[in-house]
Write a protein that holds these residues in place. Structure first.
Motif, mmCIF file in Angstrom:
data_model
loop_
_atom_site.group_PDB
_atom_site.id
_atom_site.type_symbol
_atom_site.label_atom_id
_atom_site.label_comp_id
_atom_site.label_asym_id
_atom_site.label_seq_id
_atom_site.Cartn_x
_atom_site.Cartn_y
_atom_site.Cartn_z
ATOM 1 N N ILE A 57 14.396 -34.718 5.005
ATOM 2 C CA ILE A 57 14.138 -35.861 4.124
ATOM 3 C C ILE A 57 13.990 -35.482 2.662
ATOM 4 C CG2 ILE A 57 13.161 -37.311 5.945
ATOM 5 C CD1 ILE A 57 10.392 -36.505 5.008
ATOM 6 N N ASN A 58 14.164 -34.207 2.302
ATOM 7 C CA ASN A 58 14.226 -33.872 0.871
ATOM 8 C C ASN A 58 15.410 -34.578 0.236
ATOM 9 O OD1 ASN A 58 12.964 -31.408 2.282
ATOM 10 N ND2 ASN A 58 12.469 -31.036 0.142
ATOM 11 N N GLY A 59 15.277 -34.960 -1.030
ATOM 12 C CA GLY A 59 16.400 -35.541 -1.742
ATOM 13 C C GLY A 59 17.569 -34.574 -1.794
ATOM 14 N N MET A 60 18.757 -35.039 -1.428
ATOM 15 C CA MET A 60 19.912 -34.145 -1.391
ATOM 16 C C MET A 60 20.430 -33.813 -2.784
ATOM 17 S SD MET A 60 22.140 -35.046 2.005
ATOM 18 C CE MET A 60 23.106 -33.554 1.747
ATOM 19 N N ASN A 113 11.364 -26.825 -3.107
ATOM 20 C CA ASN A 113 11.677 -25.591 -2.394
ATOM 21 C C ASN A 113 10.874 -25.444 -1.106
ATOM 22 O OD1 ASN A 113 13.470 -24.383 -4.527
ATOM 23 N ND2 ASN A 113 11.616 -24.761 -5.701
ATOM 24 N N THR A 114 10.380 -26.579 -0.615
ATOM 25 C CA THR A 114 9.788 -26.660 0.715
ATOM 26 C C THR A 114 10.605 -27.679 1.498
ATOM 27 O OG1 THR A 114 7.567 -26.104 -0.058
ATOM 28 C CG2 THR A 114 7.741 -27.291 2.028
ATOM 29 N N ALA A 115 10.966 -27.351 2.719
ATOM 30 C CA ALA A 115 11.756 -28.265 3.552
ATOM 31 C C ALA A 115 10.819 -29.252 4.244
ATOM 32 C CB ALA A 115 12.559 -27.480 4.579
ATOM 33 N N PHE A 116 11.128 -30.546 4.145
ATOM 34 C CA PHE A 116 10.342 -31.592 4.791
ATOM 35 C C PHE A 116 11.207 -32.271 5.854
ATOM 36 C CE2 PHE A 116 8.575 -31.000 0.582
ATOM 37 C CZ PHE A 116 7.216 -30.920 0.832
ATOM 38 N N ASN A 129 0.854 -41.748 6.792
ATOM 39 C CA ASN A 129 -0.566 -41.716 7.154
ATOM 40 C C ASN A 129 -0.826 -42.486 8.441
ATOM 41 O OD1 ASN A 129 -0.676 -40.537 4.677
ATOM 42 N ND2 ASN A 129 -2.042 -42.011 3.745
ATOM 43 N N ASP A 130 -0.110 -43.589 8.626
ATOM 44 C CA ASP A 130 -0.345 -44.470 9.770
ATOM 45 C C ASP A 130 0.427 -44.057 11.014
ATOM 46 O OD1 ASP A 130 -2.012 -46.365 8.347
ATOM 47 O OD2 ASP A 130 -0.188 -46.976 7.305
ATOM 48 N N ILE A 131 1.595 -43.454 10.843
ATOM 49 C CA ILE A 131 2.475 -43.252 11.995
ATOM 50 C C ILE A 131 2.542 -41.805 12.475
ATOM 51 C CG2 ILE A 131 3.893 -45.198 11.269
ATOM 52 C CD1 ILE A 131 5.992 -43.214 10.290
ATOM 53 N N ALA A 132 1.884 -40.866 11.771
ATOM 54 C CA ALA A 132 1.978 -39.462 12.162
ATOM 55 C C ALA A 132 1.064 -39.167 13.337
ATOM 56 C CB ALA A 132 1.626 -38.556 10.993
ATOM 57 N N SER A 133 1.573 -38.441 14.317
ATOM 58 C CA SER A 133 0.723 -37.903 15.378
ATOM 59 C C SER A 133 0.284 -36.489 15.010
ATOM 60 C CB SER A 133 1.448 -37.896 16.714
ATOM 61 O OG SER A 133 2.578 -37.046 16.668
ATOM 62 N N ALA A 134 1.044 -35.825 14.141
ATOM 63 C CA ALA A 134 0.662 -34.503 13.661
ATOM 64 C C ALA A 134 1.509 -34.157 12.441
ATOM 65 C CB ALA A 134 0.842 -33.444 14.744
ATOM 66 N N VAL A 135 0.941 -33.343 11.562
ATOM 67 C CA VAL A 135 1.667 -32.765 10.432
ATOM 68 C C VAL A 135 1.469 -31.263 10.515
ATOM 69 C CG1 VAL A 135 1.893 -32.615 7.931
ATOM 70 C CG2 VAL A 135 1.281 -34.797 8.992
ATOM 71 N N GLN A 136 2.566 -30.537 10.530
ATOM 72 C CA GLN A 136 2.479 -29.092 10.630
ATOM 73 C C GLN A 136 3.170 -28.447 9.439
ATOM 74 O OE1 GLN A 136 4.726 -26.265 13.466
ATOM 75 N NE2 GLN A 136 2.800 -26.633 14.532
ATOM 76 N N ILE A 137 2.450 -27.566 8.747
ATOM 77 C CA ILE A 137 3.032 -26.838 7.631
ATOM 78 C C ILE A 137 3.224 -25.387 8.058
ATOM 79 C CG2 ILE A 137 0.700 -26.573 6.639
ATOM 80 C CD1 ILE A 137 4.015 -26.594 4.660
ATOM 81 N N GLN A 138 4.470 -24.961 8.060
ATOM 82 C CA GLN A 138 4.823 -23.580 8.359
ATOM 83 C C GLN A 138 5.092 -22.891 7.028
ATOM 84 O OE1 GLN A 138 8.203 -23.813 10.969
ATOM 85 N NE2 GLN A 138 7.174 -25.246 12.352
ATOM 86 N N ARG A 139 4.189 -22.031 6.607
ATOM 87 C CA ARG A 139 4.324 -21.362 5.320
ATOM 88 C C ARG A 139 5.334 -20.225 5.424
ATOM 89 N NH1 ARG A 139 -0.971 -22.022 6.434
ATOM 90 N NH2 ARG A 139 -1.284 -19.799 6.877
ATOM 91 N N MET A 186 7.573 -28.283 6.305
ATOM 92 C CA MET A 186 6.565 -29.242 6.739
ATOM 93 C C MET A 186 7.204 -30.220 7.708
ATOM 94 S SD MET A 186 4.115 -31.836 4.530
ATOM 95 C CE MET A 186 3.427 -30.486 3.579
ATOM 96 N N ASN A 187 6.622 -30.324 8.892
ATOM 97 C CA ASN A 187 7.129 -31.202 9.946
ATOM 98 C C ASN A 187 6.197 -32.395 10.119
ATOM 99 O OD1 ASN A 187 9.421 -29.602 11.471
ATOM 100 N ND2 ASN A 187 7.814 -28.128 10.990
#
Length: 871
Positions: free
Chosen positions: A186-189, A176-179, A203-213, A229-230
């Motif tokens: 990318i959530n399973g459909m 119930n969180t959108a990724f 972990n290796d390819i992210a420039s940023a991870v943002q969680i919008q609650r 989560m972006n």
């Protein structure tokens, strides 16, 4: 009088010359995720003339001359110099880089669809973790652990094995969180789940991870309950360079990474490539793993109006798994106990192995149509291949050693004695099966933005996806058998079995390896137990209108969507009945928000929204047949948020209050006891989640940074619901009458949490950091019909040290050293329970908990160390 006129003339001449020699410069200063940096310093180079940005990152400066250079600086970020002249008085939006980030400058593409919170003026409850922080603190952990020091986030499941963690946001699980990955959902459909083992390369390819609650800033036609989560990946780098990385950790873990960027040529082309390999034995016994990550990005910017980026990335991996067990089993056999493995002729062999490879391909196009209009589009595809292994056959054929491990030598001997080497359910044979999950997923997300005037901005876009998934079982290891035979009876259009049983014999095996699964698919006549597919198609339209001036902002956002489902069963149905009816459901969401600037440094805001969300595929076809669940219906979500933000050069903080009501929910709770899987499915479930969140960052001095968070939630079930028990194959075991669950606490996430972190620079290039976090009011993850059970509270302390050794005078080359110790005090704690057995009279207890309960202990003390060479 004549002298007075001459003096006046000279004075007017000097004033006019001074005015004509000045230039009014304006612009906006933001970070890499487009969030404004209030209090940033703007200085005209060579002078003492300067100013600071306001709350929105905007500035205006009266320069002393018609042309020159601006020096832009902000604590914690690298300074930047920008040329100006009278013909380009507006320098536009300028990004500053985090000072401790060892990565080169990143070009964020697809900015119109990524939906970072900085893309909208009206605030949301948000936390952003930059690449530097991820690289410093993740080590051997899943990327979910990068978010543990943020409000209302709880991570569990790490003890299951590499990539098996789960994340909860405001008490809602990750279904119930959108990724999103660069704008791609990318959530399973089928069920909304996230399998972090498939995304170990983030972990290796992210420039940023943002969680919008909560309601978040996403414009897509998605209905997230907990938040959004972006993951923003690195793309084609502007500058030439690269890095080599080597890391090691407890339990024989080792990881190597190589990256190279060509930089962008004069013709606008550039390429970035990253390759990584990791392997380790896992913290718990029998949780070994191994994987790779690849990332290839091609960028092309033919002119100022167009920007293209093509990337392909994937993280093929396998990891052996641990399941929840009784607390008494851990106390008897050790906290790392796992009985899902054994030895065959002295060689390690696991019964439970997850293996998967999910290549992701996307093409981003940013088109600046005019000064007022832009179009951003991402076209994507992914192709998942792999599955998970387990036992197959009668339980009596699964022989164990005296210490509880699987005795593969004895199993092989038992199987070898079967007539003709044939295994069946009736002759107590044993095989290892693999439950295969294959999918092909294609989609496009496009967003058009138009600035109607200086204050009003309009967005409109589309989100289109189609998904085809296939699920079956195959034999992975015969263990001395030569074949496996089973009988089945086929169903007709009424879901009734008909005709004589059909015998099916298989003789081939498929290796539990992600690369093998990528390029090889088992023939249909060699599949066992089940063989079915589904087609899920989704079409959504969204729009947003936002008004913003220097004192307030307001937005309206809406979307409509339609989702269709159809199931195809090749194993249990007669050929003429293998296709189910097609089911279509419409959904929508509406969001509104407004913010008001109290001072230049502070803002108050409000967001509210209502969602009508379609049920997941697995809730429509919920018993592994083509029968449609009559209870499936749209879920209703209503959210309300109030917040206050304060940002200055030395301190920033936010307070958020929220209330989320969720009705007509269908949910499933999985329990594994003694390696037997049962599912409790509930219908008509309603929940009400309320809470308050606080977080801050304080730059005490240029060397000392203090940060902290706190969240207090009140998450309850509401009303009554119906529950039924299902086995691992979703066959109904029993169904109960409606049960009143009003007021029972929601489990699987700590309702109260707080933390404090310190970063201290001892000397230039040498720093230490420490984070403490505490969790309380954590309840078992069980159906509310079973009541509730509160787990003991606990606190964890992590520490790390970083050192950079610059090589050469230009500092373009360096060696970065990093070491972490997690759970420094080696605290033993229960991270989750999947049962709720109460502490009855005479029961054996562990910290007040009945030891018959099933669950996981969290990791004890772990460590990791790494060195990175940047060039």
């Amino acid at each position: 009088m004549k002298n007075f006129k001459n003096v006046l003339f000279v004075a007017l001449f000097l004033i006019t010359a001074t005015v004509l020699g000045q230039t009014k410069i304006s612009g906006i200063i933001v970070d890499e995720t487009n969030q404004p940096l209030p209090g940033a310093s703007i200085l005209e180079k060579g002078t003492k003339n300067g100013t600071e940005t306001n709350f929105d990152g905007k500035f205006t400066l009266e320069a002393k001359s018609k042309s020159g250079v601006l020096v832009i600086s902000y604590i914690g970020y690298k300074s930047r110099e920008v040329a100006f002249n009278s013909s380009s008085a507006n320098v536009g939006t300028l990004k500053l880089r985090v000072d401790e980030n060892s990565l080169e400058e990143v070009v964020i593409i697809g900015k119109g669809v990524i939906d970072l919170s900085g893309g909208r003026t009206t605030p949301v409850a948000v936390s952003t973790i930059k690449a530097a922080e991820i690289q410093k603190k993740i080590g051997t952990q899943d990327v979910t652990m990068a978010l543990v020091n943020t409000p209302s986030i709880y991570v569990s499941g790490q003890a299951g094995g590499f990539g098996d963690s789960r994340i909860s946001v405001r008490g809602f699980d990750q279904t119930n969180t959108a990724f999103l990955l660069n704008g791609q959902p990318i959530n399973g459909m089928e069920d909304g789940r996230m399998y972090w083992s498939n995304w170990s390369g983030v972990n290796d390819i992210a420039s940023a991870v943002q969680i919008q609650r909560g309601l978040g800033a996403s414009k897509l036609a998605i209905s997230s309950v907990g938040g959004t989560m972006n993951f923003v990946t690195k793309t084609t780098d502007k500058e030439e360079g690269g890095s080599f990385y080597v890391g090691t950790a407890n339990d024989s873990y080792i990881k190597t990474t190589a990256m190279y960027n060509t930089g962008v040529s004069k013709s606008g082309w550039g390429t970035s490539v990253m390759l990584s390999h990791w392997q380790g034995n896992g913290y718990n016994n029998g949780t070994r793993g191994q994987g790779q990550t690849y990332f290839i990005s091609f960028g092309y910017k033919p002119n100022e109006n167009h920007n293209f980026n093509f990337l392909i990335t994937g993280a093929p991996q396998w990891h052996d798994q641990n399941f929840t067990k009784r607390i008494s089993d851990y106390l008897t056999n050790g906290y790392k106990f796992n009985n899902n493995y054994g030895f065959y002729q002295g060689e390690y062999l696991s019964e439970r192995r997850n293996f998967y490879h999910k290549p992701v391909i996307n093409l981003n196009w940013d088109y600046q149509i005019s000064d007022a209009s832009s179009l951003s589009t991402v076209v994507y595809a992914s192709f998942g291949r792999g599955g998970g292994t387990g036992n197959y056959g009668r339980s009596a054929a699964r022989i164990r050693t005296a210490d509880g491990l699987i005795d593969y030598d004895a199993i092989f001997a038992n199987n070898s004695a079967k007539p003709n080497g044939e295994g069946t359910f009736g002759n107590n044979a044993y095989a290892t099966r693999a439950s295969m999950n294959l999918h092909s997923w294609y989609g496009v997300v496009s967003n058009f933005e138009h600035k109607i005037n200086d204050n009003l901005t309009w967005n409109i876009g589309a989100d289109l996806r189609t998904y085809y998934g296939t699920h079956f079982r195959q034999i992975s290891n015969f263990h001395g058998l030569t074949s496996w035979t089973e009988d089945r009876r086929l169903r007709d259009g009424s879901n009734l079995t008909t005709g004589n049983p059909i015998s099916n014999t298989v003789t081939e095996t498929g290796k539990a390896d992600p690369w093998v699964a990528t390029f090889n698919t088992m023939a249909e006549n060699q599949r066992i137990d089940y063989d079915n597919s589904e087609r899920i198609s989704y079409a959504g339209l969204f729009t947003q209108l936002e008004y913003a001036n220097d004192f307030m902002s307001a937005f309206f956002q809406g979307s409509v969507s339609n989702q269709s489902h159809q199931r195809f069963d090749r194993y249990d149905y007669l050929p003429e009945f293998k296709d189910s009816p097609k089911v279509s459901n419409a959904g929508y969401n509406l969001k509104f928000g407004a913010s008001f600037k109290v001072t230049d440094a502070s803002t108050i805001y409000m967001n509210t929204g209502y969602y009508s969300r379609q049920p997941y595929h697995d809730n429509i076809f919920n018993n592994f047949t083509n029968a449609i669940n009559p209870s499936s219906q749209n879920e209703k979500i209503f959210g309300l948020e109030l917040g206050y933000n304060f940002k200055s050069e030395f301190f920033s903080g936010s307070v958020n209050l929220y209330s989320t009501s969720w009705k007509d929910r269908i949910n499933g709770f999985t329990n594994v006891a003694n390696n037997v899987v049962t599912i409790t499915e509930t219908t008509g479930q309603s929940q009400l989640h309320k809470g308050i969140e606080f977080d801050f960052v304080a730059n005490i001095t240029s060397q000392l940074k203090l940060k902290g968070f706190a969240s207090i939630g009140d998450w309850k079930y509401v009303g009554e619901l119906i529950s039924r028990q299902l086995d691992e194959n979703r066959n109904v075991i029993s169904e109960a009458a409606p049960v009143n669950v009003d007021g029972i606490n929601v489990g699987d996430a700590a309702q109260t949490s707080y933390g404090l972190g310190i970063d201290y620079t001892i000397i230039e290039n040498l720093s230490v950091d420490s984070d403490f976090r505490f969790y309380d009011r954590l309840f078992s993850n069980v159906s509310p019909t079973r009541g509730e059970l509160q787990l003991p509270s606990y606190g964890l302390l992590d520490m790390g040290v970083s050192y950079r050794l610059n090589l050469g005078k230009s500092n373009s080359k360096s060696l970065d050293f990093r070491a972490n110790v997690n759970n420094v005090l080696d605290r033993r704690y229960i991270s989750e329970l999947t049962t709720a057995n109460q502490a009855t009279s005479g029961a054996t207890l562990y910290r007040g908990i009945n030891v018959t309960n099933n669950g996981f202990f969290g990791w004890g003390r772990t460590w990791n160390a790494s060195v990175r060479y940047n060039f």
